[in-house]
Design a protein around this motif. Structure first.
Motif, PDB file in Angstrom:
ATOM      1  N   GLU A   1       0.772  -1.229   0.216  1.00 14.02           N
ATOM      2  CA  GLU A   1      -0.061   0.085   0.029  1.00 14.02           C
ATOM      3  C   GLU A   1       0.758   1.128   0.058  1.00 14.02           C
ATOM      4  O   GLU A   1       2.033   1.199   0.649  1.00 14.02           O
ATOM      5  CB  GLU A   1      -0.626   0.004   1.438  1.00 14.02           C
ATOM      6  CG  GLU A   1      -2.073  -0.415   1.083  1.00 14.02           C
ATOM      7  CD  GLU A   1      -2.882  -0.265   2.587  1.00 14.02           C
ATOM      8  OE1 GLU A   1      -4.100  -0.247   2.494  1.00 14.02           O
ATOM      9  OE2 GLU A   1      -2.345  -0.147   3.442  1.00 14.02           O
ATOM     10  N   SER A   2       0.312   2.197  -0.592  1.00  8.34           N
ATOM     11  CA  SER A   2       0.994   3.665  -0.631  1.00  8.34           C
ATOM     12  C   SER A   2       0.462   4.335   0.822  1.00  8.34           C
ATOM     13  O   SER A   2      -0.754   3.844   1.384  1.00  8.34           O
ATOM     14  CB  SER A   2       0.652   4.507  -1.802  1.00  8.34           C
ATOM     15  OG  SER A   2      -0.652   4.735  -1.613  1.00  8.34           O
ATOM     16  N   GLU A   3       1.022   5.416   1.085  1.00  6.44           N
ATOM     17  CA  GLU A   3       0.463   6.147   2.470  1.00  6.44           C
ATOM     18  C   GLU A   3      -0.938   6.410   2.076  1.00  6.44           C
ATOM     19  O   GLU A   3      -1.750   6.359   3.003  1.00  6.44           O
ATOM     20  CB  GLU A   3       1.283   7.213   2.821  1.00  6.44           C
ATOM     21  CG  GLU A   3       2.683   7.043   3.648  1.00  6.44           C
ATOM     22  CD  GLU A   3       3.456   7.999   4.005  1.00  6.44           C
ATOM     23  OE1 GLU A   3       4.217   7.719   4.713  1.00  6.44           O
ATOM     24  OE2 GLU A   3       2.982   9.278   3.669  1.00  6.44           O
ATOM     25  N   GLN A   4      -1.091   6.998   0.547  1.00  6.43           N
ATOM     26  CA  GLN A   4      -2.623   7.501   0.368  1.00  6.43           C
ATOM     27  C   GLN A   4      -3.324   6.346   0.658  1.00  6.43           C
ATOM     28  O   GLN A   4      -4.698   6.671   1.160  1.00  6.43           O
ATOM     29  CB  GLN A   4      -2.600   8.123  -0.862  1.00  6.43           C
ATOM     30  CG  GLN A   4      -1.826   9.319  -1.092  1.00  6.43           C
ATOM     31  CD  GLN A   4      -0.447   9.177  -1.588  1.00  6.43           C
ATOM     32  OE1 GLN A   4       0.304   8.031  -1.353  1.00  6.43           O
ATOM     33  NE2 GLN A   4       0.130   9.805  -2.706  1.00  6.43           N
ATOM     34  N   GLN A   5      -3.258   5.261   0.252  1.00 11.79           N
ATOM     35  CA  GLN A   5      -3.998   3.993   0.295  1.00 11.79           C
ATOM     36  C   GLN A   5      -4.649   3.732   1.478  1.00 11.79           C
ATOM     37  O   GLN A   5      -5.421   3.333   2.135  1.00 11.79           O
ATOM     38  CB  GLN A   5      -3.656   2.889  -0.727  1.00 11.79           C
ATOM     39  CG  GLN A   5      -3.541   3.110  -2.157  1.00 11.79           C
ATOM     40  CD  GLN A   5      -2.553   2.000  -2.854  1.00 11.79           C
ATOM     41  OE1 GLN A   5      -1.735   1.685  -2.356  1.00 11.79           O
ATOM     42  NE2 GLN A   5      -3.082   1.653  -4.026  1.00 11.79           N
ATOM     43  N   ALA A   6      -3.669   3.734   2.566  1.00 12.79           N
ATOM     44  CA  ALA A   6      -3.637   3.438   3.989  1.00 12.79           C
ATOM     45  C   ALA A   6      -4.702   4.315   4.522  1.00 12.79           C
ATOM     46  O   ALA A   6      -5.460   4.164   5.308  1.00 12.79           O
ATOM     47  CB  ALA A   6      -2.210   3.281   4.588  1.00 12.79           C
ATOM     48  N   VAL A   7      -4.463   5.713   4.483  1.00 12.49           N
ATOM     49  CA  VAL A   7      -5.277   6.803   5.036  1.00 12.49           C
ATOM     50  C   VAL A   7      -6.634   6.442   4.608  1.00 12.49           C
ATOM     51  O   VAL A   7      -7.389   6.331   5.444  1.00 12.49           O
ATOM     52  CB  VAL A   7      -4.784   8.023   4.521  1.00 12.49           C
ATOM     53  CG1 VAL A   7      -5.837   8.974   5.076  1.00 12.49           C
ATOM     54  CG2 VAL A   7      -3.523   8.204   5.336  1.00 12.49           C
ATOM     55  N   VAL A   8      -6.710   6.121   3.374  1.00  9.42           N
ATOM     56  CA  VAL A   8      -8.468   5.932   2.766  1.00  9.42           C
ATOM     57  C   VAL A   8      -8.941   4.698   3.424  1.00  9.42           C
ATOM     58  O   VAL A   8      -9.893   4.691   3.946  1.00  9.42           O
ATOM     59  CB  VAL A   8      -8.361   5.940   1.080  1.00  9.42           C
ATOM     60  CG1 VAL A   8      -9.612   5.377   0.658  1.00  9.42           C
ATOM     61  CG2 VAL A   8      -7.911   6.929   0.658  1.00  9.42           C
ATOM     62  N   ARG A   9      -7.920   3.620   3.652  1.00 11.98           N
ATOM     63  CA  ARG A   9      -8.508   2.340   4.119  1.00 11.98           C
ATOM     64  C   ARG A   9      -8.738   2.566   5.652  1.00 11.98           C
ATOM     65  O   ARG A   9      -9.954   2.105   6.337  1.00 11.98           O
ATOM     66  CB  ARG A   9      -7.559   1.143   3.842  1.00 11.98           C
ATOM     67  CG  ARG A   9      -7.892  -0.114   4.456  1.00 11.98           C
ATOM     68  CD  ARG A   9      -7.089  -1.360   4.383  1.00 11.98           C
ATOM     69  NE  ARG A   9      -5.628  -0.756   4.759  1.00 11.98           N
ATOM     70  CZ  ARG A   9      -5.024  -0.630   6.109  1.00 11.98           C
ATOM     71  NH1 ARG A   9      -5.651  -0.920   6.939  1.00 11.98           N
ATOM     72  NH2 ARG A   9      -3.896  -0.175   6.335  1.00 11.98           N
ATOM     73  N   GLU A  10      -7.933   3.044   6.280  1.00  9.91           N
ATOM     74  CA  GLU A  10      -8.055   3.332   7.669  1.00  9.91           C
ATOM     75  C   GLU A  10      -9.056   4.219   7.938  1.00  9.91           C
ATOM     76  O   GLU A  10      -9.912   3.929   9.243  1.00  9.91           O
ATOM     77  CB  GLU A  10      -6.774   3.926   8.171  1.00  9.91           C
ATOM     78  CG  GLU A  10      -5.520   3.047   8.313  1.00  9.91           C
ATOM     79  CD  GLU A  10      -5.694   1.638   9.335  1.00  9.91           C
ATOM     80  OE1 GLU A  10      -6.374   1.903  10.327  1.00  9.91           O
ATOM     81  OE2 GLU A  10      -4.872   0.787   9.480  1.00  9.91           O
ATOM     82  N   PHE A  11      -9.544   5.248   7.356  1.00 10.20           N
ATOM     83  CA  PHE A  11     -10.497   6.069   7.662  1.00 10.20           C
ATOM     84  C   PHE A  11     -11.693   5.340   7.593  1.00 10.20           C
ATOM     85  O   PHE A  11     -12.602   5.404   8.318  1.00 10.20           O
ATOM     86  CB  PHE A  11     -10.634   7.224   6.740  1.00 10.20           C
ATOM     87  CG  PHE A  11     -10.076   8.558   7.444  1.00 10.20           C
ATOM     88  CD1 PHE A  11     -11.067   9.453   7.685  1.00 10.20           C
ATOM     89  CD2 PHE A  11      -8.854   9.049   7.050  1.00 10.20           C
ATOM     90  CE1 PHE A  11     -10.511  10.585   8.439  1.00 10.20           C
ATOM     91  CE2 PHE A  11      -8.283  10.262   7.758  1.00 10.20           C
ATOM     92  CZ  PHE A  11      -9.250  11.126   8.279  1.00 10.20           C
ATOM     93  N   ALA A  12     -11.765   4.658   6.417  1.00 11.63           N
ATOM     94  CA  ALA A  12     -13.167   3.727   6.290  1.00 11.63           C
ATOM     95  C   ALA A  12     -13.417   2.627   7.290  1.00 11.63           C
ATOM     96  O   ALA A  12     -14.537   2.657   7.794  1.00 11.63           O
ATOM     97  CB  ALA A  12     -13.204   2.988   5.032  1.00 11.63           C
ATOM     98  N   GLU A  13     -12.297   1.896   7.708  1.00 13.61           N
ATOM     99  CA  GLU A  13     -12.338   1.076   8.920  1.00 13.61           C
ATOM    100  C   GLU A  13     -12.735   1.534  10.231  1.00 13.61           C
ATOM    101  O   GLU A  13     -13.413   1.020  10.703  1.00 13.61           O
ATOM    102  CB  GLU A  13     -10.962   0.038   9.108  1.00 13.61           C
ATOM    103  CG  GLU A  13     -10.842  -0.690   7.707  1.00 13.61           C
ATOM    104  CD  GLU A  13      -9.647  -1.431   7.710  1.00 13.61           C
ATOM    105  OE1 GLU A  13      -9.247  -2.187   6.755  1.00 13.61           O
ATOM    106  OE2 GLU A  13      -8.655  -1.380   8.592  1.00 13.61           O
ATOM    107  N   GLU A  14     -11.948   2.605  10.631  1.00 14.14           N
ATOM    108  CA  GLU A  14     -12.096   3.226  11.936  1.00 14.14           C
ATOM    109  C   GLU A  14     -13.427   4.362  11.821  1.00 14.14           C
ATOM    110  O   GLU A  14     -13.843   4.266  13.197  1.00 14.14           O
ATOM    111  CB  GLU A  14     -10.881   4.034  12.274  1.00 14.14           C
ATOM    112  CG  GLU A  14      -9.688   3.012  12.296  1.00 14.14           C
ATOM    113  CD  GLU A  14      -8.645   3.870  12.654  1.00 14.14           C
ATOM    114  OE1 GLU A  14      -7.555   3.215  12.788  1.00 14.14           O
ATOM    115  OE2 GLU A  14      -8.649   5.025  12.511  1.00 14.14           O
ATOM    116  N   THR A  15     -13.763   4.740  10.894  1.00 19.34           N
ATOM    117  CA  THR A  15     -14.918   5.828  11.120  1.00 19.34           C
ATOM    118  C   THR A  15     -16.075   5.821  10.024  1.00 19.34           C
ATOM    119  O   THR A  15     -17.059   6.244  10.191  1.00 19.34           O
ATOM    120  CB  THR A  15     -14.344   7.490  10.735  1.00 19.34           C
ATOM    121  OG1 THR A  15     -14.018   7.466   9.314  1.00 19.34           O
ATOM    122  CG2 THR A  15     -12.893   7.431  11.651  1.00 19.34           C
ATOM    123  N   GLY A  16     -15.796   5.049   9.019  1.00 20.54           N
ATOM    124  CA  GLY A  16     -17.030   4.767   7.740  1.00 20.54           C
ATOM    125  C   GLY A  16     -16.863   6.074   7.058  1.00 20.54           C
ATOM    126  O   GLY A  16     -17.542   6.141   5.818  1.00 20.54           O
TER     127      GLY A  16
END
Length: 149
Positions: A54-69
């Motif tokens: 993953e790139s940092e950008q991909q990780a941020v997108v995934r983590e926001f979705a998983e943690e906050t929706g």
């Protein structure tokens, strides 16, 4: 050179963990995550470990979705920093990576899969004192200064 926050305790072998976190603003407040640990609950910026290729950008997108929706789009890599800390299970980790400003583009409750994470909107000045990690508070301070606030 990255800014290093926290103190490495002698005798512990800290795992280097590439990570990325995001700063999302709505109505003057920052998206934060309250992690429910009972008496030891705390606040973090949304984000976490970069998985695999993953790139940092991909990780941020995934983590926001998983943690906050929240569905977000990375805009700018604001700063980078590292943070020594002990995970809930006691494992010593050094999170190191970027802090990204992100644009909110939507919400999908079905993506939120971390039941102990709750989205909260904090006043940025309150976030400076409430966030668990010094590196996160540093990123908020940088964000505030970049906004001229």
């Amino acid at each position: 050179m990255k800014l290093q926050f926290g103190t490495a305790r002698p005798g512990l072998d800290y795992l280097h963990r590439p990570a990325a976190f995001g700063l999302a603003e709505r109505d003057g407040k920052l998206a934060c995550v309250r992690v429910d640990r009972g008496e030891g609950s705390y606040y973090d910026l949304p984000g976490g470990a970069v998985d695999g290729d993953e790139s940092e950008q991909q990780a941020v997108v995934r983590e926001f979705a998983e943690e906050t929706g929240l569905i977000v789009e990375p805009v700018d890599r604001l700063t980078e920093a590292a943070q020594y800390f002990r995970k809930t299970d006691g494992a010593p980790v050094n999170n190191a990576g970027g802090f990204w400003t992100v644009r909110l583009t939507g919400f999908d409750a079905a993506t939120q899969c971390e039941a102990d994470h709750e989205l909260v909107w904090l006043d940025p000045v309150q976030a400076l004192t409430e966030l668990r990690h010094e590196a996160h508070a540093w990123a908020v301070a940088r964000w505030l200064r970049a906004r001229g606030t």
